[in-house]
Design a protein around this motif. Structure first.
Motif, short mmCIF file in Angstrom:
data_model
loop_
_atom_site.label_atom_id
_atom_site.label_comp_id
_atom_site.label_asym_id
_atom_site.label_seq_id
_atom_site.Cartn_x
_atom_site.Cartn_y
_atom_site.Cartn_z
N ARG A 64 30.95 1.88 29.61
CA ARG A 64 29.50 2.61 30.06
C ARG A 64 28.25 1.64 30.32
N GLY A 65 27.30 2.20 30.70
CA GLY A 65 25.95 1.68 30.91
C GLY A 65 24.91 1.95 30.36
N ALA A 66 24.07 1.35 29.63
CA ALA A 66 23.11 1.89 28.95
C ALA A 66 21.91 2.38 29.74
N GLY A 67 21.10 3.30 29.53
CA GLY A 67 20.03 3.63 30.30
C GLY A 67 20.51 4.63 31.55
N ARG A 68 19.79 4.61 32.63
CA ARG A 68 19.91 5.50 33.64
C ARG A 68 20.93 5.35 34.65
N SER A 69 21.47 4.01 34.53
CA SER A 69 22.52 3.69 35.61
C SER A 69 23.64 2.90 34.89
N PHE A 70 24.98 3.13 35.59
CA PHE A 70 26.30 2.18 35.12
C PHE A 70 25.87 0.88 35.33
N SER A 71 25.78 0.26 36.48
CA SER A 71 25.55 -0.84 36.80
C SER A 71 25.07 -1.33 38.33
N ALA A 72 23.98 -1.78 38.54
CA ALA A 72 23.33 -1.77 40.00
C ALA A 72 24.11 -3.17 40.44
N GLY A 73 25.04 -3.69 40.09
CA GLY A 73 26.00 -4.76 40.86
C GLY A 73 25.58 -6.13 40.17
N LEU A 74 25.68 -7.36 41.02
CA LEU A 74 25.41 -8.53 40.58
C LEU A 74 24.12 -8.78 40.57
N ASP A 75 23.61 -9.48 39.54
CA ASP A 75 22.14 -9.77 39.41
C ASP A 75 21.88 -10.84 40.24
N LEU A 76 21.00 -10.47 41.38
CA LEU A 76 20.70 -11.24 42.26
C LEU A 76 19.88 -12.48 41.99
N SER A 77 19.10 -12.37 41.04
CA SER A 77 18.39 -13.48 40.40
C SER A 77 19.18 -14.90 40.00
N VAL A 78 20.48 -14.45 39.61
CA VAL A 78 21.45 -15.32 39.10
C VAL A 78 22.25 -15.89 40.57
N ALA A 79 22.55 -14.91 41.23
CA ALA A 79 23.32 -15.44 42.34
C ALA A 79 22.38 -16.24 43.36
N ARG A 80 21.14 -15.83 43.35
CA ARG A 80 20.41 -16.85 44.33
C ARG A 80 19.52 -17.92 43.60
N GLY A 81 19.92 -18.17 42.34
CA GLY A 81 19.58 -19.19 41.51
C GLY A 81 20.16 -20.80 41.46
N GLU A 82 19.91 -21.44 40.58
CA GLU A 82 20.35 -22.73 40.57
C GLU A 82 21.35 -22.99 39.47
N GLY A 83 21.96 -21.99 38.80
CA GLY A 83 22.81 -22.07 38.06
C GLY A 83 24.26 -22.53 38.54
N ASP A 84 25.29 -22.64 37.25
CA ASP A 84 26.47 -23.30 37.69
C ASP A 84 27.41 -22.13 38.76
N SER A 85 27.02 -20.97 38.27
CA SER A 85 27.47 -19.80 38.93
C SER A 85 26.98 -19.17 40.16
#
Length: 261
Positions: A64-85
């Motif tokens: 399940r997801g806490a709060g008002r949504s199950f999951s908004a999907g991939l965190d775009l701040s991570v996807a578009r960042g500079e981390g290893d993933s």
């Protein structure tokens, strides 16, 4: 009830995933409600960690997801960042290395298909992209009437790659699955129910999931495992092969029941 540990070196509040154990029922909660439970590689690492430490007597896993949504999907701040993933870093890997990295991400989702457990996604609000695929990897999806599914990877120029495409195709057929993946449109709960994506749409999510869990636990554990295996493999078998699989499963059940008397 006990609360499990997060991944090594990451407290539960930092991993973004909470794990609770209540006898034969484990509950996995995405716990970043401030960003609608947008998912990160750290969350995927914790999901995989949970799969490894799950006690053998667990029969039902609720996601399940806490709060008002199950999951908004991939965190775009991570996807578009500079981390290893990040997407940029992944694109710089060799094809084999990139595929191996994605295989690691997939393992955070695919353990939910394990035949020894029954998995239930309790979905409210949005389940987008990775959120939709997390729900698809579960055996059953119970939705509130405000739930919305979307396979939104195409909007980023990507493909769904977290184990959701086969289940989606099995549930709605190849033509409808293609339309869902190519458009990335939002699928409301009533349509999800109509086309087979939802097991149930309910006004009381907690109550419905509790009732479904109780029904699973009331059934013989060996029979549940055999039935899940029979149904999950049915699409890959011919009628003759499925008939044989039924005979073999029933033979095992009769033997096991006799031995326990």
């Amino acid at each position: 009830m006990t609360t499990g540990d997060a991944a090594p070196g990451l407290p539960a509040d930092e991993s973004g995933v909470r794990y609770d154990l209540d006898g034969p029922v484990a509950t996995v909660t995405l716990s970043r409600p401030e960003v609608l439970n947008a998912q990160t590689p750290a969350m995927w690492a914790e999901l995989e960690n949970i799969s490894r430490k799950l006690p053998g007597d667990v029969r039902v896993v609720i996601v399940r997801g806490a709060g008002r949504s199950f999951s908004a999907g991939l965190d775009l701040s991570v996807a578009r960042g500079e981390g290893d993933s990040s997407l940029a870093k992944l694109s710089q890997l060799s094809p084999a290395e990139c595929a191996d990295r994605i295989a690691g991400f997939q393992s955070a989702f695919t353990w939910l298909r394990n035949p020894s457990i029954v998995t239930i996604a309790a979905v409210q609000g949005h389940a987008i992209g990775a959120g939709f695929q997390l729900a698809l990897n579960c055996d059953m999806r119970v939705l509130t009437d405000d739930a919305r599914f979307s396979m939104a990877e195409v909007t980023l120029g990507l493909v769904p790659d977290l184990g959701g495409t086969k289940r989606l195709t099995e549930l709605v057929g190849p033509s409808r699955a293609l339309e869902i993946c190519l458009t990335g449109r939002r699928i409301p709960a009533d349509e999800a129910m109509r086309i087979g994506l939802a097991t149930a749409v309910v006004p009381d999510l907690d109550g419905a999931v509790a009732d479904l869990t109780a029904a699973v636990l009331a059934a013989d554990r060996g029979a549940v495992a055999e039935i899940k295996a029979l149904l999950s493999g049915a699409a890959l078998r011919s009628y003759d092969e499925q008939d044989r699989a039924e005979r073999e499963a029933q033979t095992r059940r009769l033997r096991d029941l006799t031995e326990t008397e």
